[in-house]
Every structure is written in C-alpha cells, then in structure tokens.
Design a protein around this motif. Structure first.
Motif, PDB file in Angstrom:
ATOM      1  N   PHE A   1       0.800  -1.231   0.000  1.00  0.00           N
ATOM      2  CA  PHE A   1       0.000   0.000   0.000  1.00  0.00           C
ATOM      3  C   PHE A   1       0.832   1.280   0.000  1.00  0.00           C
ATOM      4  O   PHE A   1       0.306   2.364   0.208  1.00  0.00           O
TER       5      PHE A   1
ATOM      6  N   GLN B   1       6.998   6.554  -0.907  1.00  0.00           N
ATOM      7  CA  GLN B   1       7.348   5.521   0.080  1.00  0.00           C
ATOM      8  C   GLN B   1       7.929   4.305  -0.640  1.00  0.00           C
ATOM      9  O   GLN B   1       8.913   3.707  -0.216  1.00  0.00           O
TER      10      GLN B   1
ATOM     11  N   PRO C   1       7.453  15.780   6.272  1.00  0.00           N
ATOM     12  CA  PRO C   1       6.677  16.472   7.295  1.00  0.00           C
ATOM     13  C   PRO C   1       5.792  15.481   8.045  1.00  0.00           C
ATOM     14  O   PRO C   1       5.585  14.351   7.571  1.00  0.00           O
ATOM     15  N   GLY C   2       5.275  15.893   9.207  1.00  0.00           N
ATOM     16  CA  GLY C   2       4.435  15.023  10.029  1.00  0.00           C
ATOM     17  C   GLY C   2       3.307  14.420   9.208  1.00  0.00           C
ATOM     18  O   GLY C   2       2.668  15.117   8.424  1.00  0.00           O
TER      19      GLY C   2
ATOM     20  N   MET D   1      -0.416  11.568   4.640  1.00  0.00           N
ATOM     21  CA  MET D   1      -1.324  10.421   4.677  1.00  0.00           C
ATOM     22  C   MET D   1      -2.247  10.486   5.889  1.00  0.00           C
ATOM     23  O   MET D   1      -3.196   9.746   5.981  1.00  0.00           O
TER      24      MET D   1
HETATM   25  N1  LIG Z   1       0.751   4.187   2.289  1.00  0.00           N
HETATM   26  C1  LIG Z   1      -0.133   4.334   3.251  1.00  0.00           C
HETATM   27  N2  LIG Z   1      -1.349   3.789   3.154  1.00  0.00           N
HETATM   28  C2  LIG Z   1      -2.273   3.928   4.109  1.00  0.00           C
HETATM   29  N3  LIG Z   1      -2.098   4.643   5.239  1.00  0.00           N
HETATM   30  C3  LIG Z   1      -0.889   5.222   5.407  1.00  0.00           C
HETATM   31  C4  LIG Z   1       0.142   5.102   4.418  1.00  0.00           C
HETATM   32  N4  LIG Z   1       1.210   5.795   4.864  1.00  0.00           N
HETATM   33  C5  LIG Z   1       0.852   6.312   6.069  1.00  0.00           C
HETATM   34  N5  LIG Z   1      -0.404   5.963   6.376  1.00  0.00           N
HETATM   35  C6  LIG Z   1      -1.136   6.354   7.593  1.00  0.00           C
HETATM   36  O1  LIG Z   1      -1.007   7.767   7.761  1.00  0.00           O
HETATM   37  C7  LIG Z   1      -0.853   8.086   9.114  1.00  0.00           C
HETATM   38  C8  LIG Z   1       0.437   8.870   9.309  1.00  0.00           C
HETATM   39  O2  LIG Z   1       1.555   8.076   9.024  1.00  0.00           O
HETATM   40  P1  LIG Z   1       2.838   7.983   9.938  1.00  0.00           P
HETATM   41  O3  LIG Z   1       2.481   7.941  11.370  1.00  0.00           O
HETATM   42  O4  LIG Z   1       3.682   6.873   9.410  1.00  0.00           O
HETATM   43  O5  LIG Z   1       3.486   9.409   9.598  1.00  0.00           O
HETATM   44  P2  LIG Z   1       4.825  10.037  10.119  1.00  0.00           P
HETATM   45  O6  LIG Z   1       5.494  10.658   8.955  1.00  0.00           O
HETATM   46  O7  LIG Z   1       5.600   9.035  10.897  1.00  0.00           O
HETATM   47  O8  LIG Z   1       4.265  11.183  11.067  1.00  0.00           O
HETATM   48  P3  LIG Z   1       4.992  11.966  12.261  1.00  0.00           P
HETATM   49  O9  LIG Z   1       6.152  12.695  11.680  1.00  0.00           O
HETATM   50  O10 LIG Z   1       3.928  12.874  12.767  1.00  0.00           O
HETATM   51  O11 LIG Z   1       5.395  10.896  13.234  1.00  0.00           O
HETATM   52  C9  LIG Z   1      -0.866   6.769   9.880  1.00  0.00           C
HETATM   53  O12 LIG Z   1      -2.162   6.564  10.364  1.00  0.00           O
HETATM   54  C10 LIG Z   1      -0.523   5.742   8.834  1.00  0.00           C
HETATM   55  O13 LIG Z   1      -1.090   4.477   9.135  1.00  0.00           O
END
Ligand SMILES: Nc1ncnc2c1ncn2[C@@H]1O[C@H](COP(=O)(O)OP(=O)(O)OP(=O)(O)O)[C@@H](O)[C@H]1O
Length: 787
Positions: free
Chosen positions: A429, A434, A458-459, A614
């Motif tokens: 997915f 990614q 970014p977050g 996301m």
């Molecule tokens: N390819 C994807 N498909 C479905 N959902 C995704 C995908 N990538 C991320 N998500 C969802 O998006 C949300 C944010 O992702 P994630 O926590 O990995 O971000 P992050 O970059 O680590 O954020 P932060 O910097 O705030 O920690 C999560 O709920 C994650 O499950």
C-alpha cells in the motif's frame, strides 16, 4: 559616618512603604487571592518601584542633586517591605531654610476639588493614627502619649527645628478627612512630597533632617534591628465578641512561619505540618491522621506522606503485592533498584522474594531454582533499563541457570521479535515516494555495500509506516533489524523499538569526536555487527554529536574506518520542521549548529523525501497550512509571529474563566461519561509552554473530575546544605523540568502522563499516557492507554 565626614550632614530622610494594593500587584492575583498570598510578588513590585524611585532621586534629581546617600530595605512586621533613605545633597541643593522646605514638603491636606487624586492619596497613606483620645489603643502610644507626637499643633508657617525635624506649616484651614472612623485635620498629616506621593501612591514620608545635630541617631534608626513588633491587644465588645475578621483585615499581616532546621526535630516537623495541613485548630488536630492521633509531629508528618520514611520502599512493595502479579512485582522491584537507590537491596530482596516468585513456585519445587529464575527475569528487566544486575548486591546468578550469555541474549532477543503480519502487508500500500524509498533501502541491504539514508517528511507523510514495512520485511527474512528513535514515545511505536540513547549506549553529554560507551566485545557491539538494517527515527531531534558518536563506534567495531557507520545500512528519519535538538539557553544559530544537517555525515546521507500527507487527507486545508508554517512560507507579522486562523482558536479575553473555556472546548468536561472514557480522554491534550501553567490547568481539571482522590507530596531536600539555606518549602515551590509538582493530586480514572524514561522497551517512557486505576500510600496502579 565616613560619608558625613566627607559630604556633610544629611538633608533629607525618606521612607517608602509598599502599598499592597498597587495595580501591579492586584492585577496579577488569581480570583480569591489576596496580596498576602503573594509575598514574592509584593517584594518584586516593591523592588521595581524602589529602583524607579532611585532613578527619580539620583538621575532626575527631583529633590535636587544628591552628593551621597544610604538606604536600607527592611520587612516590616506586617510583612510589607519598607525602604529608608538618608540623602546628603550637593552644596547648592542643601536645605537650609523653611522656604526651601516648603518647596519640597507639605504637611497639610491638599485642596480636595483642585487635586482630588492627591487628596485621596494623602488621606489613604499619609494620615497618622488616629491615636490619643480618638483611639487610645493605637500602637504608637508610649508613656501615655503618641511617640510620634501626633496630633502636631497647628502652625501658620514652617519653622526651623532645633536639633529636631522642622515644625512644618499646618494651617487651621478647616480641611479634614475621615480616617479609620475619625475626622482628622492638618495636625495629623505625615510630611510628604506631593510629586513623589502622586507618582508612587504609597506611604512615602519625606522629612528634612538637616536641622538634626545628632546625626548618628538617623543612621542608627535606619540600621535598627528588625526583631520588634508593635501589637495591640483589644478587648471584646459588650457582647463579649471579638471580630477576628476585622482584626485580620486591619493588621494586613502576611503569614510567615518562623524557620526551623530539620535537625531541630519536633519543631521542624510541626512546621512541616503547619505548612500543609489546613483547618487544624489545635496541636492534637495536627497530630491526627485518618482519625488516629499520633504522639509526635514526626510520626504524623510521616503518616501524611509529608516526609520521607525509611520504610517507603518496603511499604510500596507491600502495597503493590495486593494488586500486582509476581511478574509486575519483579518489574517494580527492578524499577526501584534503578530509580530509588534503596540502601538495603539485599534486605528488600529477602523480604519480598516470596511474593515475587509466586508464579515460579507453581512449577518449580527447588527454592534455589525458583530464586534463580526470578533473578534472571530481573536481570533482563534491568538490562532493558540499561543496567547490569551485577552492580546491585543481589544473590549471584548461577551460570548453569543462565543458559545464554549477554551477547547471545541481545541477538536472540532482537532476532525473535515477532513480525506483525499486518506490517508485512504494508509494502503493497505504499505511495510512490514511500515505494521508492522502500526499494532503495532494500536494494542497499541486499547489495551488502551499506548506505546511509535520511527519510525527510513532514508530520503524517508516512515515515513510521515505511519503517514498519521495512522492519517487517527484513525480520521476516530472518535478518536482524534494529529499530530506534530519539524519544521514548516514538521508539515504543516501532516494533522492538528502543531509544537510540539506550540501544547505542550514547553518553548523555557527547562532545565532538565522542564515541558510544559499549565495548567491542559487548553484546551491543555484536548485535550491531550482525544487524542488516538500523533505523533511527526522529534523528532531526537529536544532537549531531550523538549520531557522530554512533558513526565513530560503528567504524571501529566494523573495522572499516573509512566508511560512514562502518558500511552498515542505516536509515535516519525526521522532520526539521518539527522539534529541533534542545540546547539549553541556546541561540538560534547554536541550535542549528547542533542539528544533524550540520554534521560531516549529512553530505553522505541519501535524501528520500516523502511529501504526501497520509494522516490528514480529509483536511487538506490544515495540512497545507501546517506545511506553510513548517517551511517558513506562511505570512508573518512582526518578524516571527504567524496568525492562527480564528476557527482553531479559543479567544483570550483576559477573563478569569478563560482557562475553563479552554478546558471545556478541549474536553467537554460537563459530560461525565466523557471523563470516564479513556478513549475519549487520551486523544485530547492541552499543551503549554511553562510547567507552572501545566500545574494550574491540571489543578482545575482534577477539581472537575469525579471520584476518589489521593494527594502525594514530593520530598525535597538540598544536598550539602547544613545551614538550611534552601528550606523545604522553597524547594517544593520549584517547578522543574521533568518533575511533577510538589503536590500531586490524583483521582481514579484520571489520565496521567509519564515524564521520564523508565523502560521504553516496555512502553514506560516520557510521553506514555496512562489511566489511574487505583492508588495506595506508596504505589499508584495505572494502565497504559497510549504510547
Ligand atoms: N501508504 C499508506 N497507506 C495507508 N495509510 C498510510 C500510508 N502511509 C501512512 N499511512 C497512515 O497515515 C498516518 C500517518 O503516518 P505515519 O504515522 O507513518 O506518519 P509520520 O510521517 O511518521 O508522522 P509523524 O512525523 O507525525 O510521526 C498513519 O495513520 C498511517 O497508518
């Protein structure tokens, strides 16, 4: 006297007393607080006014040029600060004749209609008494008359005094004012300077003292001792009542309890109780805790949890036995060893071993084997907290029971982390960025050449999602993947995650050129040598020196000094738009210099950018806004300020209920079922910039929370402080980073947050959210709900 020799006799004697009702004090008080509750504020405001007065006197020369001066600040018995000045004027500004005195000083009520403000201030601050026949019990009475000679006689013009203060003009002009229930005229006015009185709105007595010959008494007066008080004892009224409220109000006392040194024993414990127990009306009340009257203040203070008892740790384990399983008790025991520094570890072990081994005794008959099993479990827990069991005086671990040595254990532990099937599916997915990052990293691992990556996003752009996919893939192939993060919370989200500091044993204060503190032969070194992938999330938050220390150590253990990280595949991740490393009191450039971007390693890191948010797909406007703020492209006002959109703000109105409105809008606390639902409470939080605001908001929240309550107190003492320069209540008032407030009030079902990293591998780290499920005097039972 040296000053008098050089500059001549003093000219002006000035006394300024703090006005507890100054706007600057009143406006800082919380609802229902009075100035008496804030002696700290009182003295600070007074000092500010005093500094201003010094500017007026010595820079603006409002009374003329001053050649020399002395001043003393003292605390009156009412608790209010007071300053006495003696001014020696320069030659041509010396006060020598009554006309000059009149220019500076008045001892009359001003014209009420012409100077209404000044009139009010004179009446409020500069009227003596009343004393004498009008109020025979006033404190100024000495040998039958007023020791300050009030009421002074009327006088048509100012006269020079002979070895005394001048006799000021006090005309019988019919002006009078009602003061403390009596009509007073010019005979009762304390000499003042209209300009200063108007400027400072407080008791500010200005007197000419150039006519006084006994100069040394002036100096003696301002340096007088402090340990005296004038008090009046009133009789009851005709109904034999004493109006204590009036007495309290009239005296404006600020409560100060005399100090006591801990070595003074009972006196000290009495003071501790007085500082904490409200509503006690007798010593016996103070010695009563939960209906039991204790014979000493010491015991009562101990029972109330106000002072540390020798037995606290034992009692904590005893209490925990009631609601904890043996494995939890072993964890508690390990935590106590690491964080509470018990003095008698062996005694503690002997006393609680039975409870801690209950589960092993069900399957194992041999007591020695049971003990060894428990010790091994404790050993592992201590290891995950970064400690070695051999540093504690516990029974020896028998090698025959410990099948695995350290090295093997670390590797086995990492290689047996269960792979979550859901995470294995994540790779299908991934979004295009990614996917690209995933493929690049896996290709590098498979090539065996190694490489260093930085996942920049970014977050909410799916960094953690990507790491989980990578960790699952590598581990599913039977390889070792080490997952770390800078903060405990981020580490606990990654399967098998540990904080980078504990996993790599990075010293707390790393300098340029530092190394990690594991040896080449250690289990950690062996594990890192075997690892196919190392992930370090939130690397943007750590100081570059920490990453460089890992680099130095990896080059060493891999014996490849020319390759970054000794040729390992290592993935850093983070977002420089979020939190940067903390440099205490650091400037912006010092903070930036501490970031990974400024490291020599940065150039060799391959950048993998994630851009698609996301997390907040449903709110593209907010995502966009956050990105603009992070990238620094949002419009700013006054250089660094951005405007928050109205729809995400709870407006500030400077009303006392603002905090309540904020709490209401975040938690909707009126609905009790919301408060008792962890799923409702834990995703909500109020963040604040200062610990003291946090404490204030917490207090408000707790008050509104239903349920049984318990109060815990911190025990604070300064080391190496034999003179008690840092009394306990001062230490209690400090709101230090990472420490809870002195008074910790808890209620059942109340959400709480961990402030330190106890054991991140088990989820007990800074930021973990828990719900209070039960409490005892020395132990709190809480359940992890988030983090
Ligand atoms: N390819 C994807 N498909 C479905 N959902 C995704 C995908 N990538 C991320 N998500 C969802 O998006 C949300 C944010 O992702 P994630 O926590 O990995 O971000 P992050 O970059 O680590 O954020 P932060 O910097 O705030 O920690 C999560 O709920 C994650 O499950």
């Amino acid at each position: 006297m040296a000053l008098v020799q050089k500059y001549g006799k003093p000219d002006i004697f000035l006394t300024m007393t703090c006005n507890p009702n100054w706007d600057e004090i009143i406006s800082e008080l919380e609802p229902r607080q009075t100035p008496q509750d804030h002696p700290d504020l009182i003295v600070r405001v007074f000092r500010a006014k005093l500094e201003d007065l010094k500017i007026q006197l010595f820079k603006r020369h409002i009374l003329g040029k001053v050649a020399a001066y002395v001043y003393v600040v003292e605390l009156q018995k009412t608790g209010l600060p007071q300053a006495h000045f003696i001014l020696i004027m320069e030659g041509r500004y010396k006060l020598t004749c009554p006309e000059q005195y009149d220019c500076l000083i008045s001892a009359e009520l001003p014209n009420k209609s012409k100077y209404p403000e000044l009139y009010k201030m004179v009446v409020k601050h500069m009227m003596h008494g009343p004393c004498g026949v009008l109020n025979p019990k006033n404190v100024c009475k000495q040998k039958g008359s007023c020791k300050n000679y009030y009421p002074r006689p009327f006088n048509v013009s100012t006269l020079q005094g002979k070895d005394s203060y001048p006799i000021y003009r006090r005309r019988d002009d019919g002006r009078h004012a009602k003061v403390r229930g009596q009509e007073l005229d010019n005979r009762w006015v304390v000499p003042y300077n209209p300009y200063l009185l108007r400027s400072y709105n407080c008791h500010i007595n200005v007197d000419v003292c150039s006519s006084i010959n006994a100069v040394k008494y002036l100096f003696k007066y301002i340096y007088k001792g402090h340990d005296r008080a004038s008090v009046s004892i009133d009789e009851m009224d005709s109904d034999r009542n004493i109006d204590e409220i009036k007495q309290y109000r009239d005296s404006r006392q600020i409560g100060r309890i005399v100090s006591a040194h801990p070595a003074e024993g009972e006196r000290y414990y009495l003071r501790v109780l007085l500082n904490h127990v409200t509503g006690a009306t007798s010593f016996q009340d103070l010695r009563t805790v939960n209906g039991i009257v204790y014979s000493t203040f010491h015991e009562a203070a101990e029972r109330r949890g106000l002072i540390e008892s020798d037995n606290t740790i034992n009692e904590c384990l005893d209490e925990a036995k009631v609601f904890h399983m043996p494995s939890s008790l072993r964890r508690l025991f390990s935590t106590i060893l690491v964080f509470c520094e018990p003095s008698n570890v062996h005694g503690l072990w002997d006393r609680h071993m039975e409870a801690m081994t209950e589960d092993y005794r069900l399957t194992q008959m041999c007591p020695h084997a049971v003990e060894q099993m428990a010790l091994l479990d404790i050993k592992n827990m201590l290891e995950s907290m970064g400690k070695d069991i051999s540093s504690f005086p516990l029974p020896e671990i028998d090698k025959s029971y410990d099948a695995l040595d350290n090295e093997a254990r670390e590797i086995i532990k990492e290689s047996t982390i269960e792979v979550d099937p859901e995470h294995l599916g994540f790779s299908s997915f991934l979004n295009p960025e990614q996917r690209y990052a995933y493929d690049e990293i896996l290709a590098t691992i498979n090539s065996g050449q190694g490489g260093v990556f930085f996942v920049d996003g970014p977050g909410g752009t799916g960094k953690t999602y990507l790491y989980k996919a990578l960790l699952a893939k590598v581990r599913a192939e039977g390889k070792i993947a080490v997952a770390t993060a800078t903060s405990g919370v981020a580490a606990s989200i990654l399967p098998g995650g540990r904080t980078a500091h504990s996993r790599f044993k990075i010293p707390l204060n790393t300098e340029d050129g530092g190394v990690c503190s594991f040896t080449k032969q250690s289990g950690t070194a062996k594990l890192l040598m075997r690892a196919s992938l190392i992930i370090w999330d939130e690397a943007s938050m750590t100081k570059r020196q920490a990453v460089e220390a890992l680099d130095n150590s990896m080059r060493d253990i891999m014996a490849r000094p020319d390759l970054p990280f000794g040729g390992k595949t290592i993935v850093f991740g983070g977002d420089f738009r979020q939190v940067l490393p903390i440099v205490r009191k650091g400037t912006r450039s010092q903070i930036i210099d501490a970031t990974l971007r400024k490291s020599y390693l940065w150039e060799n890191m391959r950048q993998l950018r994630l851009v698609r948010n996301m997390r907040a797909q449903s709110d593209p406007w907010f995502v966009d806004y956050l990105l603009r703020v992070g990238n620094g492209t949002e419009d700013t006002m006054d250089a660094d300020y951005i405007r928050l959109p109205d729809e995400i703000c709870v407006p500030y109105t400077s009303d006392a209920t603002d905090i309540d409105k904020l709490i209401e809008s975040v938690f909707q606390m009126t609905l009790e079922e919301n408060l008792l639902d962890p799923n409702y409470m834990t995703p909500r939080a109020i963040l604040s910039t200062r610990n003291e605001y946090v404490d204030k908001i917490n207090m408000k929240m707790i008050e509104r929370f239903p349920g049984e309550e318990m109060i815990y107190y911190s025990f604070d003492h300064a080391e190496d402080d034999p003179h008690n320069y840092y009394p306990a209540e001062f230490l209690n008032s400090l709101t230090h980073n990472g420490l809870p407030p002195h008074i910790l009030k808890l209620r059942i079902n109340f959400p709480i947050i961990f402030l330190c990293n106890i054991d991140p591998a088990s989820g007990l780290c800074n930021g973990t959210r828990l719900i209070v499920r039960g409490f005892m005097r020395n132990a709190i039972d809480a359940e992890i709900v988030l983090g």
